[in-house]
Design an enzyme around this catalytic site. Structure first.
Site, PDB file in Angstrom:
ATOM      1  N   TRP A  23      53.665  28.293  11.142  1.00 57.66           N
ATOM      2  CA  TRP A  23      52.716  29.374  11.426  1.00 57.66           C
ATOM      3  C   TRP A  23      51.432  28.844  12.050  1.00 57.66           C
ATOM      4  O   TRP A  23      50.825  29.503  12.888  1.00 57.66           O
ATOM      5  CB  TRP A  23      52.376  30.116  10.136  1.00 57.66           C
ATOM      6  CG  TRP A  23      53.519  30.905   9.579  1.00 57.66           C
ATOM      7  CD1 TRP A  23      54.638  31.331  10.244  1.00 57.66           C
ATOM      8  CD2 TRP A  23      53.672  31.360   8.222  1.00 57.66           C
ATOM      9  NE1 TRP A  23      55.474  32.025   9.393  1.00 57.66           N
ATOM     10  CE2 TRP A  23      54.914  32.062   8.153  1.00 57.66           C
ATOM     11  CE3 TRP A  23      52.904  31.246   7.075  1.00 57.66           C
ATOM     12  CZ2 TRP A  23      55.364  32.640   6.962  1.00 57.66           C
ATOM     13  CZ3 TRP A  23      53.354  31.814   5.895  1.00 57.66           C
ATOM     14  CH2 TRP A  23      54.573  32.506   5.848  1.00 57.66           C
ATOM     15  N   THR A  48      51.121  43.563   8.644  1.00 61.88           N
ATOM     16  CA  THR A  48      51.258  42.240   9.240  1.00 61.88           C
ATOM     17  C   THR A  48      52.511  41.560   8.704  1.00 61.88           C
ATOM     18  O   THR A  48      52.935  41.788   7.571  1.00 61.88           O
ATOM     19  CB  THR A  48      50.042  41.341   8.943  1.00 61.88           C
ATOM     20  OG1 THR A  48      49.937  41.139   7.535  1.00 61.88           O
ATOM     21  CG2 THR A  48      48.765  41.968   9.457  1.00 61.88           C
ATOM     22  N   SER A  49      53.121  40.757   9.543  1.00 62.76           N
ATOM     23  CA  SER A  49      54.274  39.943   9.172  1.00 62.76           C
ATOM     24  C   SER A  49      55.323  40.796   8.468  1.00 62.76           C
ATOM     25  O   SER A  49      55.624  41.908   8.905  1.00 62.76           O
ATOM     26  CB  SER A  49      53.796  38.766   8.306  1.00 62.76           C
ATOM     27  OG  SER A  49      54.824  37.832   8.093  1.00 62.76           O
ATOM     28  N   HIS A 101      50.327  32.397  13.755  1.00 63.71           N
ATOM     29  CA  HIS A 101      50.993  33.598  13.254  1.00 63.71           C
ATOM     30  C   HIS A 101      49.986  34.631  12.748  1.00 63.71           C
ATOM     31  O   HIS A 101      50.382  35.671  12.243  1.00 63.71           O
ATOM     32  CB  HIS A 101      51.920  33.148  12.113  1.00 63.71           C
ATOM     33  CG  HIS A 101      52.737  34.216  11.464  1.00 63.71           C
ATOM     34  ND1 HIS A 101      53.503  35.124  12.159  1.00 63.71           N
ATOM     35  CD2 HIS A 101      52.914  34.514  10.138  1.00 63.71           C
ATOM     36  CE1 HIS A 101      54.128  35.928  11.303  1.00 63.71           C
ATOM     37  NE2 HIS A 101      53.783  35.580  10.077  1.00 63.71           N
ATOM     38  N   TRP A 115      53.458  39.487   2.469  1.00 58.43           N
ATOM     39  CA  TRP A 115      53.526  39.004   1.094  1.00 58.43           C
ATOM     40  C   TRP A 115      52.620  37.792   0.903  1.00 58.43           C
ATOM     41  O   TRP A 115      52.368  37.022   1.832  1.00 58.43           O
ATOM     42  CB  TRP A 115      54.956  38.601   0.754  1.00 58.43           C
ATOM     43  CG  TRP A 115      55.922  39.740   0.629  1.00 58.43           C
ATOM     44  CD1 TRP A 115      56.559  40.395   1.645  1.00 58.43           C
ATOM     45  CD2 TRP A 115      56.384  40.356  -0.580  1.00 58.43           C
ATOM     46  NE1 TRP A 115      57.388  41.378   1.145  1.00 58.43           N
ATOM     47  CE2 TRP A 115      57.307  41.372  -0.227  1.00 58.43           C
ATOM     48  CE3 TRP A 115      56.113  40.129  -1.935  1.00 58.43           C
ATOM     49  CZ2 TRP A 115      57.953  42.159  -1.177  1.00 58.43           C
ATOM     50  CZ3 TRP A 115      56.763  40.917  -2.878  1.00 58.43           C
ATOM     51  CH2 TRP A 115      57.666  41.917  -2.498  1.00 58.43           C
ATOM     52  N   CYS A 116      52.126  37.632  -0.339  1.00 54.59           N
ATOM     53  CA  CYS A 116      51.292  36.483  -0.703  1.00 54.59           C
ATOM     54  C   CYS A 116      50.053  36.375   0.180  1.00 54.59           C
ATOM     55  O   CYS A 116      49.634  35.282   0.577  1.00 54.59           O
ATOM     56  CB  CYS A 116      52.098  35.177  -0.678  1.00 54.59           C
ATOM     57  SG  CYS A 116      53.498  35.186  -1.826  1.00 54.59           S
ATOM     58  N   GLN A 117      49.506  37.535   0.513  1.00 56.38           N
ATOM     59  CA  GLN A 117      48.245  37.649   1.246  1.00 56.38           C
ATOM     60  C   GLN A 117      47.482  38.815   0.621  1.00 56.38           C
ATOM     61  O   GLN A 117      48.038  39.573  -0.175  1.00 56.38           O
ATOM     62  CB  GLN A 117      48.488  37.933   2.731  1.00 56.38           C
ATOM     63  CG  GLN A 117      49.293  36.869   3.450  1.00 56.38           C
ATOM     64  CD  GLN A 117      49.640  37.286   4.878  1.00 56.38           C
ATOM     65  OE1 GLN A 117      50.350  38.252   5.092  1.00 56.38           O
ATOM     66  NE2 GLN A 117      49.130  36.548   5.850  1.00 56.38           N
TER      67      GLN A 117
END
Length: 275
Positions: free
Chosen positions: A162, A102-103, A253, A38-40
């Site tokens: 991170w 990712t993440s 991260h 999120w937010c990427q």
């Protein structure tokens, strides 16, 4: 600026929302679908696209509302993310795909895999997903970011964790310029969805174990989420032989930015097992 960057991407309207994406490489076989947390956005993968595209067809797709952070997309969660991705794949006539997330994009990755089945999504890759149950400090950060008076401090707490002790400029710019371009609307939503996912599943390991049917999954990571992180994953692997994990020495991260060649090589090695 994100809008200027996205002017170079292709655009498609699905489920009433505009999605931006690009495609690299022309190799036969399953396409690699790169989706961020999120937010990427797609820039998280800038340094791994070229090496991956030498052997694979690679699609970078931005989530709903992530092509233009200044235009709130309305509320949505993991189910809608899966709806969107599958609709885009269908529109692009992508018949077989290997999602690479990712993440906390991993939660939507699992939903996508569940819906597509193993015939269409035979493997998947998760990168630096926090596989343990959510601890009190992490939950506090998630809840702070859902509060309009505390969200900036909560976000900075995550950024500090991170980054760790790294001075990597690509990682710093990714957080302070790219992730920080998203406002309270998307950060609040993301943390609410992530908190609810942990409440629902307990941990990402339990979510992966619930996939039916099973398929090979590899976790590629740099930043250990807790002491004994490798041992925990090894124990899970022994009980679930479809799971594997690969640690890349790093401080942050964001291994796709910090160690792109290593990430690309591990993804290609994993995918080659299917051939």
């Amino acid at each position: 600026m994100m809008n200027q960057e996205n002017s170079q991407l292709r655009s498609i309207t699905i489920n009433g929302h505009r999605f931006t994406y690009d495609i690299h490489g022309e190799a036969e076989g399953p396409a690699l679908l790169l989706v961020s947390g999120w937010c990427q956005d797609h820039r998280l993968f800038d340094h791994i696209v070229k090496p991956l595209a030498e052997q694979h067809k690679v699609i970078r797709l931005n989530w709903r509302g992530h092509s233009d952070p200044e235009r709130p997309p309305g509320d949505f969660g993991v189910s809608e993310q899966a709806d969107d991705v599958i609709a885009v794949l269908n529109a692009l006539d992508v018949q077989k795909v290997i999602p690479v997330s990712t993440s906390h994009g991993g939660w939507a990755n699992m939903e996508i895999c569940q819906r597509l089945g193993t015939a269409r999504a035979p493997q998947t890759v998760v990168i630096d997903w926090i596989l343990i149950e959510a601890g009190a400090a992490f939950i506090k950060d998630l809840q702070d970011i859902q509060n309009p008076e505390r969200w900036v401090a909560g976000r900075q707490s995550l950024f500090d964790h991170w980054l760790g002790i790294s001075t990597d400029r690509a990682v710093i710019d990714h957080m302070n310029k790219e992730m920080a371009s998203f406002g309270f609307d998307m950060w609040e939503r993301s943390c609410r969805v992530i908190e609810n996912a942990y409440k629902t599943w307990g941990s990402p390991l339990e979510r992966m174990a619930a996939l039916d049917p099973k398929r090979p999954i590899v976790h590629i990571y740099s930043q250990a989420a807790a002491d004994g992180y490798e041992e925990m994953q090894q124990t899970f692997k022994e009980k679930h032989p479809w799971f594997d994990f690969k640690h890349i020495p790093g401080k942050t991260h964001f291994p796709t930015l910090e160690s792109p060649d290593a990430v690309a090589n591990l993804i290609s090695d994993f995918v080659s097992q299917l051939r």
